[in-house]
Design an enzyme around this catalytic site. Structure first.
Site, mmCIF file in Angstrom:
data_model
loop_
_atom_site.group_PDB
_atom_site.id
_atom_site.type_symbol
_atom_site.label_atom_id
_atom_site.label_comp_id
_atom_site.label_asym_id
_atom_site.label_seq_id
_atom_site.Cartn_x
_atom_site.Cartn_y
_atom_site.Cartn_z
ATOM 1 N N ARG A 159 -36.506 0.348 23.061
ATOM 2 C CA ARG A 159 -36.883 -0.672 21.770
ATOM 3 C C ARG A 159 -37.879 -1.827 22.930
ATOM 4 O O ARG A 159 -36.856 -2.084 24.433
ATOM 5 C CB ARG A 159 -35.472 -1.563 21.242
ATOM 6 C CG ARG A 159 -35.435 -0.524 20.047
ATOM 7 C CD ARG A 159 -34.165 -1.585 19.250
ATOM 8 N NE ARG A 159 -33.184 -1.940 19.604
ATOM 9 C CZ ARG A 159 -32.793 -2.504 20.005
ATOM 10 N NH1 ARG A 159 -33.494 -3.955 20.146
ATOM 11 N NH2 ARG A 159 -31.577 -2.869 20.475
ATOM 12 N N HIS B 227 -25.383 -5.345 11.955
ATOM 13 C CA HIS B 227 -25.197 -4.893 12.212
ATOM 14 C C HIS B 227 -23.917 -4.061 12.689
ATOM 15 O O HIS B 227 -23.361 -4.390 13.755
ATOM 16 C CB HIS B 227 -25.884 -4.961 14.036
ATOM 17 C CG HIS B 227 -25.629 -4.282 15.295
ATOM 18 N ND1 HIS B 227 -26.835 -4.723 16.208
ATOM 19 C CD2 HIS B 227 -26.717 -3.112 15.077
ATOM 20 C CE1 HIS B 227 -26.820 -3.580 17.064
ATOM 21 N NE2 HIS B 227 -26.639 -2.469 16.273
ATOM 22 N N SER C 112 -24.387 -3.501 22.273
ATOM 23 C CA SER C 112 -24.437 -2.071 22.450
ATOM 24 C C SER C 112 -23.418 -2.232 23.578
ATOM 25 O O SER C 112 -23.267 -2.985 23.988
ATOM 26 C CB SER C 112 -25.750 -1.642 22.774
ATOM 27 O OG SER C 112 -25.805 -2.928 24.361
ATOM 28 N N CYS D 274 -20.347 -1.092 23.718
ATOM 29 C CA CYS D 274 -19.046 -0.994 23.084
ATOM 30 C C CYS D 274 -18.842 0.221 22.026
ATOM 31 O O CYS D 274 -17.455 -0.542 21.778
ATOM 32 C CB CYS D 274 -18.634 -2.425 22.272
ATOM 33 S SG CYS D 274 -19.235 -3.859 23.183
ATOM 34 N N LYS E 23 -19.953 1.937 19.186
ATOM 35 C CA LYS E 23 -19.698 1.539 18.055
ATOM 36 C C LYS E 23 -19.762 2.774 17.226
ATOM 37 O O LYS E 23 -18.918 2.883 16.445
ATOM 38 C CB LYS E 23 -21.271 0.715 17.878
ATOM 39 C CG LYS E 23 -21.101 0.120 16.159
ATOM 40 C CD LYS E 23 -22.112 -0.848 15.775
ATOM 41 C CE LYS E 23 -22.442 -0.827 15.761
ATOM 42 N NZ LYS E 23 -23.893 -1.175 15.379
ATOM 43 N N ASP F 148 -24.516 2.193 12.159
ATOM 44 C CA ASP F 148 -25.570 0.911 13.123
ATOM 45 C C ASP F 148 -25.493 -0.080 12.113
ATOM 46 O O ASP F 148 -25.447 -1.024 12.650
ATOM 47 C CB ASP F 148 -26.650 1.658 13.352
ATOM 48 C CG ASP F 148 -26.938 0.961 14.032
ATOM 49 O OD1 ASP F 148 -26.981 0.083 15.360
ATOM 50 O OD2 ASP F 148 -28.583 1.079 14.079
ATOM 51 N N ARG G 298 -31.676 10.040 22.704
ATOM 52 C CA ARG G 298 -31.595 9.911 21.658
ATOM 53 C C ARG G 298 -31.576 11.397 21.305
ATOM 54 O O ARG G 298 -32.119 12.296 21.225
ATOM 55 C CB ARG G 298 -32.405 9.238 20.628
ATOM 56 C CG ARG G 298 -32.353 7.954 21.280
ATOM 57 C CD ARG G 298 -31.130 7.141 21.214
ATOM 58 N NE ARG G 298 -31.198 5.506 21.568
ATOM 59 C CZ ARG G 298 -30.909 4.264 21.248
ATOM 60 N NH1 ARG G 298 -30.263 4.188 20.160
ATOM 61 N NH2 ARG G 298 -31.498 3.763 21.528
ATOM 62 N N GLY H 4 -9.794 7.193 19.886
ATOM 63 C CA GLY H 4 -8.479 7.647 18.938
ATOM 64 C C GLY H 4 -7.828 6.175 18.713
ATOM 65 O O GLY H 4 -6.757 6.619 18.003
HETATM 66 C C1 OXD Z 1 -29.108 -0.609 19.441
HETATM 67 C C2 OXD Z 1 -29.763 0.821 18.194
HETATM 68 O O1 OXD Z 1 -29.786 -0.678 19.945
HETATM 69 O O2 OXD Z 1 -29.077 1.137 17.616
HETATM 70 O O3 OXD Z 1 -27.991 -1.155 18.310
HETATM 71 O O4 OXD Z 1 -30.443 1.314 18.615
HETATM 72 MN MN MN Z 2 -28.097 -0.880 16.726
#
Ligand code: OXD
Ligand code: MN
Length: 608
Positions: free
Chosen positions: A80, A237, A259, A261, A263, A288, A385, A511
């Site tokens: 991005r 988000h 990002s 961390c 998720k 996300d 990705r 976990g």
């Molecule tokens: C982000 C993604 O950059 O989900 O947050 O790709």
């Molecule tokens: Mn994201």
């Protein structure tokens, strides 16, 4: 020509498509119905392109990875591009200090010539899609126009794509108009532009997922956050997970992290053995994005507007996240990972210990993978990705397609902080929780040396995704809290990344984060007590279950994980005052007084 084979009689859609066809001048217009036959034909077409064609996609080993495809983007087009992302509201103030802004008229004038004739000799695909289950009252419809088959195939995984979306839309004008052209993939003329007041997104000169899957960050966060403010709901988000307890009841939690961390790992967490034996299960609703709306009973309900995962591949493996890995084993698209040429499968850093010898790295060069990585190169791009269907996920929630969404008990914020922030604490109330969300920040850490890096503010983990003035966004949070009253979810903050003096992480994470979720759920149910401190409610000694990890998380370590160091917190307050003033208020961020008051109150509680 545009109306030939149109899948809707919605005049607003037809007029807009015609207008964009007149601008982009494609040779053909294809309406995407979402049928298997059409997708197969497009897959055939895109995989038959000659080698060296930048649009080409490749079949992977169809026995080991059935239905899976591979694509490599231009070297300059791998992520991005926040510096080229714009929010074009009529006034600059309405975009606020966290966004690039340009007057919409100026931006349209700048981009229109770039789109003029850009699809000559090519096909324009008209993609109708629903964000969220088609039958959900929380869902919304978008239409993306694109000249890229890669986009069509990605949108098929990430959204509910096809005719049903137009049926949902009917004659309504409430659809997001997305226009994408890869154009010349020219980084100097790459623009990702949101026009929130026009329900419109224009993206040009990129062919990389994050910039071209317009349903995701552009619609489901930037445009949707703006819609949510005007319509009384929230686009965040956040991952959504469900914890099923031994009594069979499932509690749902949303969590927002900047990002890097973990998720996706938290969304697909596998509880420690002791919990599993006792009957706990964790289900993934989303990894996300969450759309949150008050339900008829006054509680806050969440849907995941997406239908797949667009995840970072490197680091994903059988140990770190087996559920994510399993999600990628069929009908997935891989972008910019490496190829194992022995069996035409994919590889990325940390997938397995040993890289393949006979490899193609992400830029397309054939290399000896072992030597190549030993020399300090990565075979996969660090932001490579997978696009994977949610239905592949072994722990996908049975409520994933529930049109009502799931009732949220807790909202969790977090960041990567070496010190200051304890393992977990609960806000005193929604307003205090909104302050905590506004203060979300994350550090870059050099774990090996214990050096603490730069602190980056990322309010609610939404900094690049708030489609309007961040101060108004915080005000909207406060309004939602007022509307929800005592039915509002409880708000928590977690930090999995506390370090000791030597820079070692002192919480095992992964976990074992279940142990913290357990306390959070008990707080929501009113079955765990807490210590009232200056910063919020903390677990009482012994209330975080460490059964099975007593050797690692000793009482001394737990003390460290749960201390509130007043001096560090005073520094935190000073930094937050600087941030609110210099980065937000001085630059036009309309910070609600209630948040300034929260800072004063926090300071008072800590004692000056
Ligand atoms: C982000 C993604 O950059 O989900 O947050 O790709
Ligand atoms: Mn994201």
């Amino acid at each position: 020509m545009a109306l030939e084979g149109a899948l809707t009689s919605n005049q607003k859609v037809l007029d807009w498509v015609q207008e964009m066809v007149d601008l982009c001048k494609p040779d053909r217009v294809v309406w995407i119905d979402g049928s298997k036959e059409q997708l197969e034909a497009l897959t055939q077409e895109v995989t038959s392109l000659p080698d060296g064609d930048p649009n080409k996609m490749y079949y992977l080993n169809q026995e080991k990875l059935p239905g899976c495809l591979y694509h490599r983007t231009a070297v300059n087009d791998v992520a991005r591009v926040e510096d080229r992302t714009f929010i074009c509201t009529r006034t600059k103030e309405d975009a606020g200090p966290t966004n690039n802004w340009m007057d919409p008229k100026e931006m349209y004038a700048k981009l229109t010539p770039m789109y003029d004739g850009v699809m000559k000799g090519q096909t324009m695909y008209v993609i109708p899609y629903s964000m969220g289950p088609v039958a959900s009252p929380i869902s919304k419809v978008g239409v993306e126009l694109t000249d890229s088959i890669y986009v069509v195939l990605n949108m098929n995984i990430m959204t509910r794509m096809g005719k049903a979306a137009f049926e949902k839309l009917g004659d309504s004008n409430d659809f997001v108009r997305g226009l994408h052209s890869k154009a010349q993939v020219d980084p100097e003329n790459r623009y990702i532009v949101q026009f929130p007041e026009d329900n419109t997104i224009w993206s040009i000169n990129s062919a990389y997922g994050g910039n071209v899957i317009l349903s995701k960050k552009c619609f489901a966060l930037r445009i949707a956050s703006f819609q949510g403010k005007n319509e009384g709901w929230m686009a965040e988000h956040m991952l959504i997970l469900g914890v099923q307890k031994p009594d069979g009841e499932t509690k749902y939690i949303c969590a927002a992290f900047p990002s890097a961390c973990g998720k996706t790992n938290l969304a697909m967490l596998i509880p420690p053995e002791g919990y599993r034996k006792n009957g706990y299960k964790v289900f993934t609703v989303g990894d996300d994005i969450a759309w949150l709306k008050p339900g008829a009973d006054g509680r806050l309900y969440a849907i995941n507007p997406e239908n797949g995962f667009f995840g970072v591949a490197p680091g994903t493996n059988e140990k770190s996240n087996p559920n994510a890995l399993a999600s990628t084993r069929k009908n997935a698209i891989f972008t910019n990972v490496a190829i194992n040429n022995d069996d035409n499968t994919v590889w990325w850093e940390k997938l397995t210990k040993e890289p393949p010898v006979n490899a193609t790295e992400w830029k397309g060069a054939k290399v000896n993978g072992v030597e190549f990585t030993a020399a300090g190169n990565t075979l996969a791009h660090p932001n490579s990705r997978f696009t994977a269907p949610a239905e592949n996920c072994p722990c996908l929630s049975p409520a994933f397609n529930d049109p009502q969404g799931v009732p949220i008990s807790a909202i969790v914020f977090g960041g990567r902080r070496a010190s200051t922030t304890p393992l977990v604490y609960q806000s005193f109330d929604w307003t205090h929780g909104t302050y905590i969300g506004s203060a979300v920040s994350s550090e870059t850490t050099a774990a090996a040396t214990g050096a603490v890096g730069v602190l980056r503010h990322d309010p609610m983990a939404m900094k690049p995704f708030i489609g309007y003035n961040v101060g108004d966004y915080w005000a909207h949070w406060l309004e939602m809290g007022e509307k929800l009253g005592d039915k509002a979810p409880k708000i928590f903050n977690v930090n999995w990344f506390k370090q000791d003096e030597n820079g070692n992480f002192i919480w095992p994470g992964f976990g074992d984060n279940m142990r913290v979720l357990d306390w959070i759920i008990k707080r929501c149910e009113g079955t765990a007590d807490a210590e009232e401190t200056a910063i919020g409610y903390l677990p009482k000694k012994g209330d975080i279950n460490v059964e099975g990890i007593e050797d690692e998380v000793t009482p001394e370590i737990m003390d460290k994980l749960l201390t509130v160091d007043k001096e560090l917190w005073k520094k935190e307050i000073a930094e937050m005052r600087r941030y609110y003033k210099e980065d937000i208020a001085d630059k036009g961020g309309r910070i609600p007084q209630a948040l300034w008051d929260q800072l004063d109150k926090l300071e008072e509680r800590l004692g000056k």
